[in-house]
Design an enzyme around this catalytic site. Structure first.
Site, mmCIF file in Angstrom:
data_model
loop_
_atom_site.group_PDB
_atom_site.id
_atom_site.type_symbol
_atom_site.label_atom_id
_atom_site.label_comp_id
_atom_site.label_asym_id
_atom_site.label_seq_id
_atom_site.Cartn_x
_atom_site.Cartn_y
_atom_site.Cartn_z
ATOM 1 N N SER A 92 50.869 -15.009 -111.984
ATOM 2 C CA SER A 92 51.440 -16.244 -111.443
ATOM 3 C C SER A 92 51.311 -17.380 -112.455
ATOM 4 C CB SER A 92 50.763 -16.569 -110.108
ATOM 5 O OG SER A 92 51.532 -17.485 -109.369
ATOM 6 N N ASP A 206 55.393 -12.511 -106.597
ATOM 7 C CA ASP A 206 54.158 -12.937 -107.248
ATOM 8 C C ASP A 206 53.128 -11.802 -107.371
ATOM 9 O OD1 ASP A 206 51.477 -14.302 -107.557
ATOM 10 O OD2 ASP A 206 52.751 -16.082 -107.438
#
Length: 312
Positions: A92, A206
């Protein structure tokens, strides 16, 4: 008298040439003397000491949205203190910071780039695909492409990997090759907020969904010492007002539980104090830089000790 001496010399010379054994013996003695003289003049042989390879240090950067600015402070201290960063793996926001540093390999430049990033560079809100996410993700692609002037991961100065999640299978996807922008875009796509990205027939979101601290990826890339930077915070939060807050808080809870187990695999853990900073708060960069620096300095004795142990 003179004639007699000349006669003796001629006789001796003739005798010398008539006895080949004597000639051979004298030649051998002469050659031996010359050979010994040559050997005695040779320079001494220098045996070079064996140089043991240095341990490779892997830096693993967790996700945490805007709290990831603390990663910049950590990297700055490591560079100042001469701690090598041989491998970078990020999830991320950690993948964004990691990719920038893997490209520039310079903490001052990294900090300047981080200061340039605004919420508008990351979040391009749209109601067109609201059923899949409210952020299109095109701006983060453009930001990466305009600030990292090479296309592929394998061409970065420092070996790098980014982690994403296959939304259909729940499997972890590790990017070690291919497009830097696509890898970071996929790794940063918080489900429910960012529109998922299709890569190679896989719908990706993610990486923090399955692995917020991919320590084993750094090990697989050859890291002997792992420094894990965790920018998550305790999940307690009473300021939840909308669906974005709900999604981000859910992520915080997931990450906190996951990190309890993942952090045991690292050699050194750095935890900057990011409490009180919202996940989409871009106004507190200086505070986060400072917290990253402070946490890294506290960890320096442990880092040096881990490197020494790995050198044995």
């Amino acid at each position: 008298m003179k004639t007699a001496k000349t006669s003796i010399k001629l006789t001796m010379r003739a005798s010398f040439f008539r006895f080949p054994l004597i000639r051979l013996t004298l030649l051998c003695i002469t050659f031996s003397i010359l050979l010994l003289s040559f050997i005695g003049c040779r320079p001494p042989v220098i045996v070079k000491p064996t140089i043991e390879p240095k341990p490779r240090v892997g830096l693993v950067l967790s996700g945490g949205a805007s709290r990831g600015f603390a990663h910049v402070g950590v990297i700055k201290v490591l560079e100042e203190e001469g701690i090598p960063i041989d491998i970078i793996v990020g999830t991320s926001s950690g993948s964004l910071t990691g990719a920038l540093y893997a490209y520039y390999a310079n903490a001052d430049v990294l900090e300047r780039q981080a200061r340039k990033i605004s919420a508008e560079d990351i979040f391009d809100f749209s109601i067109m695909n609201i059923s899949r996410g409210v952020v299109k993700g095109e701006r983060i692609l453009r930001f990466i492409e305009s600030n990292i002037r090479i296309k592929n991961i394998e061409n970065l100065k420092i070996p790098f990997a980014a982690v994403a999640t296959d939304l259909n299978t729940g499997r972890r996807v590790v990017f070690k090759r291919g497009s830097i922008a696509t890898a970071v875009r996929a790794s940063s796509s918080i489900p429910g907020i960012f529109v998922p990205v299709m890569v190679g027939g896989r719908l990706l979101v993610d990486g923090g969904v399955v692995d917020n601290l991919p320590i084993d990826v750094a090990r697989s890339m050859g890291a002997d010492v792992i420094i894990a930077v965790d920018v998550s915070q305790p999940p307690t939060n009473y300021n939840i007002n909308n669906f974005v807050d709900i999604i981000l808080q859910t992520f915080t809870i997931m990450g906190a539980e996951m990190n309890k187990y993942k952090l045991k695999e690292s050699d050194v853990v750095i935890r900057p104090d990011v409490s009180g900073v919202g996940m989409i708060d871009f106004s507190r960069k200086d505070y986060l830089f400072l917290q990253g620096e402070r946490a890294a300095r506290r960890a320096l004795p442990d880092i040096r000790r881990a490197i020494i142990e790995a050198s044995k």
